[in-house]
Design a protein around this motif. Structure first.
Motif, PDB file in Angstrom:
ATOM      1  N   HIS B  12      13.116 -32.158  18.070  1.00  0.00           N
ATOM      2  CA  HIS B  12      12.985 -33.928  18.108  1.00  0.00           C
ATOM      3  C   HIS B  12      12.912 -34.182  19.441  1.00  0.00           C
ATOM      4  N   PHE B  13      12.071 -35.292  19.742  1.00  0.00           N
ATOM      5  CA  PHE B  13      11.972 -35.741  21.117  1.00  0.00           C
ATOM      6  C   PHE B  13      12.700 -37.110  21.197  1.00  0.00           C
ATOM      7  N   ASP B  14      13.485 -37.208  22.031  1.00  0.00           N
ATOM      8  CA  ASP B  14      14.094 -38.774  22.094  1.00  0.00           C
ATOM      9  C   ASP B  14      13.236 -39.458  23.013  1.00  0.00           C
ATOM     10  N   PRO B  41      -3.369 -31.053  11.322  1.00  0.00           N
ATOM     11  CA  PRO B  41      -3.857 -32.239  12.009  1.00  0.00           C
ATOM     12  C   PRO B  41      -3.358 -32.605  13.384  1.00  0.00           C
ATOM     13  N   SER B  42      -4.149 -33.266  14.021  1.00  0.00           N
ATOM     14  CA  SER B  42      -3.763 -33.554  15.498  1.00  0.00           C
ATOM     15  C   SER B  42      -2.398 -34.298  15.646  1.00  0.00           C
ATOM     16  N   GLY B  43      -1.409 -33.601  16.581  1.00  0.00           N
ATOM     17  CA  GLY B  43      -0.133 -34.204  16.705  1.00  0.00           C
ATOM     18  C   GLY B  43       0.901 -33.979  15.575  1.00  0.00           C
ATOM     19  N   CYS B  44       0.753 -32.711  14.787  1.00  0.00           N
ATOM     20  CA  CYS B  44       1.550 -32.321  13.813  1.00  0.00           C
ATOM     21  C   CYS B  44       2.786 -31.464  14.287  1.00  0.00           C
ATOM     22  N   GLY B  45       2.311 -31.136  15.589  1.00  0.00           N
ATOM     23  CA  GLY B  45       3.575 -30.296  16.298  1.00  0.00           C
ATOM     24  C   GLY B  45       3.316 -28.748  16.296  1.00  0.00           C
ATOM     25  N   LYS B  46       1.890 -28.408  16.223  1.00  0.00           N
ATOM     26  CA  LYS B  46       1.397 -26.918  16.689  1.00  0.00           C
ATOM     27  C   LYS B  46       1.981 -26.368  18.059  1.00  0.00           C
ATOM     28  N   SER B  47       1.321 -27.309  19.064  1.00  0.00           N
ATOM     29  CA  SER B  47       1.737 -27.080  20.326  1.00  0.00           C
ATOM     30  C   SER B  47       3.048 -26.878  20.696  1.00  0.00           C
ATOM     31  N   THR B  48       4.013 -27.861  20.016  1.00  0.00           N
ATOM     32  CA  THR B  48       5.438 -27.841  20.440  1.00  0.00           C
ATOM     33  C   THR B  48       6.133 -26.594  19.608  1.00  0.00           C
ATOM     34  N   LEU B  49       5.575 -26.066  18.520  1.00  0.00           N
ATOM     35  CA  LEU B  49       5.937 -24.785  17.806  1.00  0.00           C
ATOM     36  C   LEU B  49       5.920 -23.534  18.928  1.00  0.00           C
ATOM     37  N   TYR B 210       1.344 -33.352   8.901  1.00  0.00           N
ATOM     38  CA  TYR B 210       1.672 -34.361   9.873  1.00  0.00           C
ATOM     39  C   TYR B 210       3.084 -34.880   9.628  1.00  0.00           C
ATOM     40  N   ARG B 211       3.498 -35.483  10.874  1.00  0.00           N
ATOM     41  CA  ARG B 211       5.004 -35.796  10.904  1.00  0.00           C
ATOM     42  C   ARG B 211       5.784 -36.147   9.795  1.00  0.00           C
ATOM     43  N   PRO B 212       6.835 -35.780   9.579  1.00  0.00           N
ATOM     44  CA  PRO B 212       7.512 -34.475  10.190  1.00  0.00           C
ATOM     45  C   PRO B 212       6.639 -33.288  10.051  1.00  0.00           C
TER      46      PRO B 212
HETATM   47  N1  LIG Z   1       7.436 -34.088  25.785  1.00  0.00           N
HETATM   48  C1  LIG Z   1       7.253 -34.810  24.767  1.00  0.00           C
HETATM   49  N2  LIG Z   1       7.755 -35.950  24.366  1.00  0.00           N
HETATM   50  C2  LIG Z   1       7.870 -36.790  23.674  1.00  0.00           C
HETATM   51  N3  LIG Z   1       7.181 -36.858  22.496  1.00  0.00           N
HETATM   52  C3  LIG Z   1       6.092 -35.492  22.478  1.00  0.00           C
HETATM   53  C4  LIG Z   1       6.352 -34.306  23.401  1.00  0.00           C
HETATM   54  N4  LIG Z   1       5.565 -33.307  23.314  1.00  0.00           N
HETATM   55  C5  LIG Z   1       5.084 -33.843  22.038  1.00  0.00           C
HETATM   56  N5  LIG Z   1       5.404 -35.043  21.710  1.00  0.00           N
HETATM   57  C6  LIG Z   1       5.074 -35.584  20.089  1.00  0.00           C
HETATM   58  O1  LIG Z   1       5.455 -34.295  19.241  1.00  0.00           O
HETATM   59  C7  LIG Z   1       4.481 -34.727  18.230  1.00  0.00           C
HETATM   60  C8  LIG Z   1       3.571 -33.199  18.087  1.00  0.00           C
HETATM   61  O2  LIG Z   1       3.010 -32.741  19.486  1.00  0.00           O
HETATM   62  P1  LIG Z   1       2.199 -31.460  19.449  1.00  0.00           P
HETATM   63  O3  LIG Z   1       1.617 -31.602  20.872  1.00  0.00           O
HETATM   64  O4  LIG Z   1       3.032 -30.235  19.228  1.00  0.00           O
HETATM   65  O5  LIG Z   1       0.995 -31.754  18.569  1.00  0.00           O
HETATM   66  P2  LIG Z   1      -0.123 -30.775  18.257  1.00  0.00           P
HETATM   67  O6  LIG Z   1      -0.028 -30.346  16.888  1.00  0.00           O
HETATM   68  O7  LIG Z   1      -0.423 -29.604  19.272  1.00  0.00           O
HETATM   69  O8  LIG Z   1      -1.487 -31.630  18.422  1.00  0.00           O
HETATM   70  P3  LIG Z   1      -2.943 -31.403  19.025  1.00  0.00           P
HETATM   71  O9  LIG Z   1      -3.943 -30.734  17.793  1.00  0.00           O
HETATM   72  O10 LIG Z   1      -3.486 -32.603  19.326  1.00  0.00           O
HETATM   73  O11 LIG Z   1      -2.851 -30.711  20.289  1.00  0.00           O
HETATM   74  C9  LIG Z   1       3.448 -35.548  18.797  1.00  0.00           C
HETATM   75  O12 LIG Z   1       3.741 -36.685  17.901  1.00  0.00           O
HETATM   76  C10 LIG Z   1       3.575 -35.924  20.139  1.00  0.00           C
HETATM   77  O13 LIG Z   1       3.349 -37.383  20.448  1.00  0.00           O
END
Ligand SMILES: Nc1ncnc2c1ncn2[C@@H]1O[C@H](COP(=O)(O)OP(=O)(O)OP(=O)(O)O)[C@@H](O)[C@H]1O
Ligand SMILES: [Mg+2]
Lengths: 246, 262, 276
Positions: B12-14, B41-49, B210-212
């Motif tokens: 979770h991001f606050d 899809p873009s923004g679904c959290g792949k990079s975060t994972l 996409y989110r969540p």
């Molecule tokens: N440091 C952060 N602070 C707040 N929100 C964040 C942060 N990093 C990512 N997010 C949110 O978390 C969600 C997932 O981000 P992430 O970068 O993991 O997406 P992604 O799947 O890698 O997208 P893309 O394909 O565009 O690279 C996004 O909605 C983004 O806005």
């Protein structure tokens, strides 16, 4: 965010704390050595000076020279900078000499200027020489780093030379230009006042040096502080503008 | 417990306007020595994972184990290839490839030998003394790849490493990654948004929603290990493509509407 | 039809392009240097003629060839070397102290952003504030000696370097710091192998400014009041109407600053090799 953290994070509050600490150190050290005037004595001299018509005319003299030097220096620097940024030939011929001249302590040329521009003119010329370079360099570099696609865009909409200048060049270099102008103001002050240290009958530089040789240190410090305060305020105001423009 | 084990990972991001749930309970595993891709899809959290697995960012809850060890921070046994150009402009190709080993304290002689091998592996022989400024984007990504491989990590994470490149270069580099993996058989987790690339390269694909963000579909790629680009025109490839596309399309539409109404 | 994707081996460009017999064309740097030399020579000749024919009488300029002659004559006098040594000492010491101070401060401001933000208005405006004007205060406090000049010049040199170092460090690409983390770099490795090299272009630019400020500051302060040094000597010679020797000293200062500028350009080339 709570109000306290906001205050703590505000740059102004931090800078004010630093200023307070600095004056506290000043107060303490003035008690230790007789050559350091106390803040109170300095403030008194500062206020009294403004009742002295002679001092006011000195201020006027310096302010006028600085203003002239600043305007001429900015315009000249901007023009040479444009030339250098736009013309490859100008770069080939002038760039090395200008870079070398930028590194020269220009004040040593003052004795050379005196017979040519006389006493009143020489300090303006010196101020110009000081103020010129930051504008010149920033404009030249700014113009050269304009992305080529802007020029292409200008060409495709068939903009005139003047339109290119107003709508593409100026907006593209506004930030480096502002930075150059900010530096030019205080460098104009340096150039003029240093010249007044050397030889002049009027001006704040003369006041400082005279106060120094007569041992009137409160007078000397208050005048230096006046100069620095003015340059500091102008520079901070321009710097804030710069950050807003960004 | 070899391979990558994700156990109910939440992130979770606050922020001032609320909480973003970037990863919402992912429980999956990457078997050792296998090649798994994530699409979504873009923004679904792949990079975060991926950042959580790399130890760059803590999970809000849940845990990650890599080769039997709990991830608590970065680990040199987990190599990462970033999406952005991560070559160091002040080092030439050889020095860039040696960088990871140098930080790990590998001796000079060993470094030189391994760097030479890695440079050869990614096809950059003859460019050892070039600086990144004189290389193309694709060549720089190869340098980054060589740098990661030279350290011989057990696990390699790649976050859209070729996203910034053109289609042809991407196909070439994808093929090289696959070829290199066939030689080294490291555990690879590969993020991409290109379905064909994912099918061509991997043994398994995770589709994220996409989110969540969680994994809504796991698709085994039962294509032969020996693959080439011609497989793109095979019926099986088409079926797989349609299957991934179908799960993804539902999600993309949802993400799109979300943005529209936001 | 099977299209096997062959792994592609990148080929160095020299194998791809046919060697071309190009006409030798001097590089931009060489042409620039030649052009400047021509300009200087023309100026020299013009002034020479102007002074010799009396057209420039009221400017008080001496004959350029005389200036060169008396400059060469200076090199044999002990007085000159004492002034020269003093100025070099001041400049060298303030470059060294200023760079150490500015570089250190820049790193601290980067590591402690709160401190950096608080000091930023001061740095930004001190850099523009006429610090030289503090000199009369310095000589009251420290005395008329090399010490007061070195202290102020060091501060003047330190400020642009501190600002540039901080800006450069703040501008490091996040991916480079992420790389450092995934490789488990310790603080020292991160600073020396990633942060400082990444910020090097800004740091070197700051160093160039530091050198210019140290030089300009030292000479300007000597010129104001001192008991020794090139700047002081120029003022002294002016006040004693020894025009010929004064111009020789001015020429020495010009040469000294050009040498420093060229040196810094070389340093920059070495430190930033391979980058665009
Ligand atoms: N440091 C952060 N602070 C707040 N929100 C964040 C942060 N990093 C990512 N997010 C949110 O978390 C969600 C997932 O981000 P992430 O970068 O993991 O997406 P992604 O799947 O890698 O997208 P893309 O394909 O565009 O690279 C996004 O909605 C983004 O806005
Ligand atoms: Mg991403």
């Amino acid at each position: 965010m709570t109000r306290l953290t906001k205050l703590r994070e505000s740059q102004f509050a931090g800078a004010a704390v630093v200023a307070l600490v600095a004056s506290a150190i000043w107060q303490v050290s003035s008690g230790l050595s007789f050559v350091i005037p106390s803040p109170a004595a300095t403030a008194e001299a500062f206020v009294q000076n403004f009742a002295d018509p002679r001092y006011l005319s000195d201020i006027g003299e310096t302010a006028q020279a600085v203003a002239q030097a600043f305007v001429i220096g900015t315009v000249l620097g901007g023009a040479i900078g444009l030339l250098l940024g736009l013309s490859a030939a100008a770069r080939t011929w002038l760039e090395p000499l200008l870079i070398a001249f930028n590194g020269v302590p220009k004040i040593v040329l003052y004795p050379v200027l005196l017979p040519i521009f006389s006493l009143g003119g020489s300090k303006i010329v010196m101020g110009v020489l000081f103020a010129l370079f930051p504008v010149l360099i920033n404009v030249a570099v700014g113009v050269r780093t304009i992305p080529p696609v802007y020029w292409k865009l200008g060409r495709t909409v068939q903009a005139s030379k003047w339109q290119l200048f107003v709508h593409i060049l100026l907006p593209a270099i506004r930030l480096p230009l502002l930075t150059g102008v900010r530096l030019a103001i205080s460098l104009a002050v340096v150039g003029v006042v240093l010249s007044e240290f050397f030889a002049t009958r009027f001006g704040l530089g003369r006041v400082v040096l005279q106060a120094y040789s007569h041992g009137e240190y409160a007078q000397m410090v208050s005048t230096i502080l006046l100069l620095i305060l003015v340059a500091f305020t102008m520079s901070v105001l321009l710097w804030r503008l710069e950050r807003r423009v960004r | 417990m070899q391979g990558i084990h994700l156990n109910d990972v939440h992130v979770h991001f606050d922020h001032p306007s609320g909480i973003t749930i970037a990863v919402d309970g992912v429980t999956q595993q990457v078997p050792p020595r296998s090649f798994v891709s994530i699409v979504g899809p873009s923004g679904c959290g792949k990079s975060t994972l991926l950042a959580v697995i790399a130890g760059l960012q803590p999970a809000t809850s849940g845990s990650v184990d890599v080769n039997g060890r709990r991830v608590t921070g970065p680990d040199r046994d987990i190599g990462v290839v970033f999406q952005e150009d991560s070559t160091l402009p002040w080092r030439n190709v050889r020095e860039n490839v040696e960088f990871a080993m140098q930080m790990a304290g590998v001796s000079k002689g060993e470094r030189a030998a391994k760097a030479a091998a890695a440079i050869e592996l990614v096809g950059l022989k003859g460019f050892e003394h070039s600086y990144p400024a004189t290389l193309s984007g694709g060549m720089r990504q190869r340098v980054a790849l060589a740098r990661t491989l030279a350290l011989q990590p057990g696990v390699v994470l790649m976050d859209e490493p070729f996203a910034a490149l053109d289609q042809q270069t991407r196909i070439f580099l994808g093929a090289e990654v696959r070829r290199i993996w066939e030689q080294t058989h490291q555990t690879v987790l590969f993020v991409t948004h290109d379905i064909s690339e994912a099918i061509l390269l991997s043994q398994q694909i995770w589709v994220m929603s996409y989110r969540p963000g969680h994994v809504i579909d796991v698709i085994d790629i039962d294509l032969p290990d020996e693959r080439d680009a011609s497989i793109v025109s095979s019926p099986r490839f088409n079926e797989l493509h349609n299957r991934v596309w179908a799960s993804l399309q539902k999600e993309s539409m949802r993400g799109f509407q979300d943005v529209e109404t936001a | 039809m099977a299209v096997r994707i062959e792994p592609r081996q990148e080929v160095p460009a020299k194998h791809l392009t046919r060697p071309r017999r190009a006409r030798w064309r001097p590089s931009q740097g060489v042409r620039s240097a030649a052009a400047s030399a021509v300009l200087l020579a023309v100026l020299f000749v013009l002034v020479q003629i102007g002074v010799a024919t009396g057209a420039l009488r009221q400017t008080g300029l001496p004959v350029p060839t005389d200036v060169v002659g008396s400059t060469l004559g200076l090199l044999g006098t002990g007085a000159f070397w004492s002034d020269f040594g003093r100025t070099c000492l001041e400049i060298g010491a303030s470059i060294a102290a200023g760079c150490a101070l500015g570089f250190g401060a820049g790193i601290v401001f980067w590591k402690l952003p709160l401190l950096g933000r608080v000091f930023e208005p001061y740095l930004v405006s001190f850099y523009a504030v006429p610090l030289v004007l503090f000199y009369p205060m310095m000589i009251v406090l420290v005395g008329i000696n090399a010490g007061s000049i070195i202290i102020l010049s060091s501060v003047m040199a330190a400020i642009p370097l501190a600002l540039n170092t901080r800006t450069g460090l703040q501008g490091i690409r996040p991916v480079h710091l992420k790389l450092a983390r995934t490789l488990q770099c310790n603080a020292r490795q991160t600073l020396f192998s990633i942060a400082i090299p990444a910020a090097a272009p800004m740091i070197v630019a700051g160093m160039r400014m530091a050198v210019v400020y140290a030089l300009i500051g030292s000479i300007a302060m000597e010129f104001t009041t001192a008991q020794n040094g090139l700047g002081y000597r120029i003022r002294y010679l002016y006040e004693t109407f020894d025009n010929k020797t004064m111009f020789a000293y001015i020429l020495v200062v010009l040469i000294l600053s050009v040498v420093l500028t060229v040196l810094m350009a070389l340093v920059e080339r070495v430190l930033l090799r391979g980058r665009r």
